[in-house]
Motif scaffolding. Structure first.
Motif, short mmCIF file in Angstrom:
data_model
loop_
_atom_site.label_atom_id
_atom_site.label_comp_id
_atom_site.label_asym_id
_atom_site.label_seq_id
_atom_site.Cartn_x
_atom_site.Cartn_y
_atom_site.Cartn_z
N GLY A 56 -33.90 1.31 -48.77
CA GLY A 56 -33.47 0.63 -47.57
C GLY A 56 -33.30 1.52 -46.36
N ASN A 57 -33.27 2.82 -46.58
CA ASN A 57 -33.03 3.75 -45.47
C ASN A 57 -34.05 4.87 -45.45
OD1 ASN A 57 -30.45 2.69 -44.35
ND2 ASN A 57 -29.72 3.14 -46.41
N THR A 58 -34.52 5.18 -44.26
CA THR A 58 -35.44 6.30 -44.07
C THR A 58 -34.79 7.33 -43.15
OG1 THR A 58 -36.51 5.08 -42.27
CG2 THR A 58 -37.56 5.00 -44.43
N TYR A 59 -35.19 8.56 -43.32
CA TYR A 59 -34.65 9.69 -42.57
C TYR A 59 -35.81 10.54 -42.08
CZ TYR A 59 -30.69 8.22 -45.45
OH TYR A 59 -29.73 7.48 -46.08
N TYR A 60 -35.67 11.09 -40.87
CA TYR A 60 -36.75 11.88 -40.29
C TYR A 60 -36.20 13.14 -39.64
CZ TYR A 60 -39.32 7.52 -40.79
OH TYR A 60 -39.91 6.38 -41.29
N ALA A 61 -37.00 14.19 -39.71
CA ALA A 61 -36.69 15.39 -38.94
C ALA A 61 -36.87 15.07 -37.46
CB ALA A 61 -37.63 16.53 -39.35
N ASP A 62 -36.10 15.72 -36.63
CA ASP A 62 -36.17 15.47 -35.19
C ASP A 62 -37.57 15.73 -34.65
OD1 ASP A 62 -32.82 16.70 -34.38
OD2 ASP A 62 -33.53 14.74 -35.08
N SER A 63 -38.27 16.69 -35.23
CA SER A 63 -39.59 17.08 -34.73
C SER A 63 -40.65 15.99 -34.94
CB SER A 63 -40.04 18.37 -35.40
OG SER A 63 -40.09 18.21 -36.82
N ILE A 100 -33.43 13.36 -58.24
CA ILE A 100 -32.57 12.50 -59.04
C ILE A 100 -31.26 12.34 -58.30
CG2 ILE A 100 -31.52 12.11 -61.30
CD1 ILE A 100 -33.59 14.08 -62.46
N SER A 101 -31.32 11.57 -57.24
CA SER A 101 -30.15 11.36 -56.39
C SER A 101 -30.33 10.05 -55.64
CB SER A 101 -29.96 12.51 -55.42
OG SER A 101 -31.05 12.59 -54.53
N LEU A 102 -29.26 9.64 -54.98
CA LEU A 102 -29.32 8.37 -54.26
C LEU A 102 -29.97 8.54 -52.89
CD1 LEU A 102 -28.55 5.40 -54.11
CD2 LEU A 102 -26.32 6.11 -53.21
N THR A 103 -29.62 9.63 -52.21
CA THR A 103 -30.15 9.84 -50.86
C THR A 103 -31.00 11.11 -50.83
OG1 THR A 103 -28.14 11.03 -50.26
CG2 THR A 103 -28.21 8.68 -49.76
N PRO A 104 -31.99 11.16 -49.95
CA PRO A 104 -32.85 12.33 -49.87
C PRO A 104 -32.15 13.48 -49.15
CG PRO A 104 -33.49 10.76 -48.20
CD PRO A 104 -32.40 10.11 -48.99
N SER A 105 -32.29 14.67 -49.68
CA SER A 105 -31.72 15.85 -49.04
C SER A 105 -32.76 16.50 -48.14
CB SER A 105 -31.26 16.84 -50.12
OG SER A 105 -30.88 18.07 -49.55
N THR A 106 -32.29 17.23 -47.12
CA THR A 106 -33.21 18.00 -46.30
C THR A 106 -33.51 19.36 -46.92
OG1 THR A 106 -31.38 18.87 -44.99
CG2 THR A 106 -32.43 16.87 -44.18
N SER A 107 -32.86 19.67 -48.03
CA SER A 107 -33.05 20.94 -48.71
C SER A 107 -34.04 20.78 -49.86
CB SER A 107 -31.73 21.46 -49.26
OG SER A 107 -31.93 22.61 -50.06
N ALA A 108 -35.09 21.58 -49.84
CA ALA A 108 -36.12 21.50 -50.87
C ALA A 108 -35.56 21.80 -52.26
CB ALA A 108 -37.26 22.46 -50.55
N SER A 109 -34.53 22.60 -52.34
CA SER A 109 -33.97 22.99 -53.63
C SER A 109 -33.31 21.83 -54.37
CB SER A 109 -32.96 24.12 -53.45
OG SER A 109 -31.86 23.68 -52.70
N ARG A 110 -33.05 20.74 -53.67
CA ARG A 110 -32.39 19.59 -54.28
C ARG A 110 -33.37 18.64 -54.96
NH1 ARG A 110 -27.06 18.85 -52.65
NH2 ARG A 110 -26.26 20.88 -52.01
N TYR A 111 -34.65 18.92 -54.89
CA TYR A 111 -35.65 18.03 -55.45
C TYR A 111 -36.10 18.52 -56.82
CZ TYR A 111 -35.70 15.57 -51.07
OH TYR A 111 -35.32 14.82 -49.99
N ASN A 112 -36.32 17.56 -57.71
CA ASN A 112 -36.62 17.88 -59.09
C ASN A 112 -38.12 17.91 -59.41
OD1 ASN A 112 -33.99 15.92 -58.97
ND2 ASN A 112 -33.68 17.61 -60.39
N TYR A 113 -38.90 17.13 -58.67
CA TYR A 113 -40.32 17.02 -58.96
C TYR A 113 -41.11 17.14 -57.66
CZ TYR A 113 -38.24 15.01 -63.14
OH TYR A 113 -37.48 14.81 -64.25
N TRP A 114 -42.27 17.81 -57.79
CA TRP A 114 -43.11 18.05 -56.61
C TRP A 114 -44.56 17.77 -56.93
CZ3 TRP A 114 -41.37 19.71 -51.85
CH2 TRP A 114 -40.03 20.11 -51.77
N GLY A 115 -45.29 17.31 -55.91
CA GLY A 115 -46.73 17.26 -56.00
C GLY A 115 -47.32 18.61 -55.62
N ARG A 116 -48.63 18.70 -55.65
CA ARG A 116 -49.32 19.97 -55.35
C ARG A 116 -49.60 20.15 -53.87
NH1 ARG A 116 -53.66 20.95 -60.30
NH2 ARG A 116 -52.10 20.98 -61.97
N GLY A 117 -49.45 19.10 -53.08
CA GLY A 117 -49.63 19.21 -51.65
C GLY A 117 -51.01 18.80 -51.17
#
Length: 124
Positions: A56-63, A100-117
């Motif tokens: 229900g909620n999205t977040y964006y960097a100012d840039s 594995i959290s309710l809200t997205p963090s701006t810190s990459a270290s808080r994420y558990n799974y990543w794609g290859r880019g």
């Protein structure tokens, strides 16, 4: 666990648009907070946009605020990043991540799974 695969990156001219996709497999992404990050050569990985677990909620960097839009298609188990008015400073490898959290963090270290880019290059 969930597996993530990004697609849609390519070379565009300044002012152009792209839509990146992040396809999830293994588990549905609605169980995670989702984030898009990017990393330019020699730079730290930086937060671009995020979606909370409920969607229900999205977040964006100012840039990127006002230029990028994050959306999702639950049936396709896919998250999208629509990018408009791209500028050379948007050039980077773009990554999709799940936390594995309710809200997205701006810190990459808080994420558990990543794609290859997927590479996005903005140049005239």
């Amino acid at each position: 666990q969930v597996q993530l695969m990004e697609s849609g990156g390519e070379s565009v001219q300044p002012g152009g648009s792209l839509r990146l996709s992040c396809a999830a497999s293994g588990r549905t992404f609605v169980n995670y907070a989702m984030g898009w990050f990017r990393q330019a050569p020699g730079e730290e990985r930086e937060f671009v946009a995020g979606l909370n677990r409920g969607g229900g909620n999205t977040y964006y960097a100012d840039s990127v605020k006002g230029r990028f839009t994050l959306s999702r298609d639950i049936a396709k188990n896919t998250v999208f990043l629509e990018m408009n008015n791209l500028q050379p400073e948007d050039t980077a490898v773009y990554y999709c991540a799940a936390a594995i959290s309710l809200t997205p963090s701006t810190s990459a270290s808080r994420y558990n799974y990543w794609g290859r880019g997927t590479q996005v290059t903005v140049s005239s």
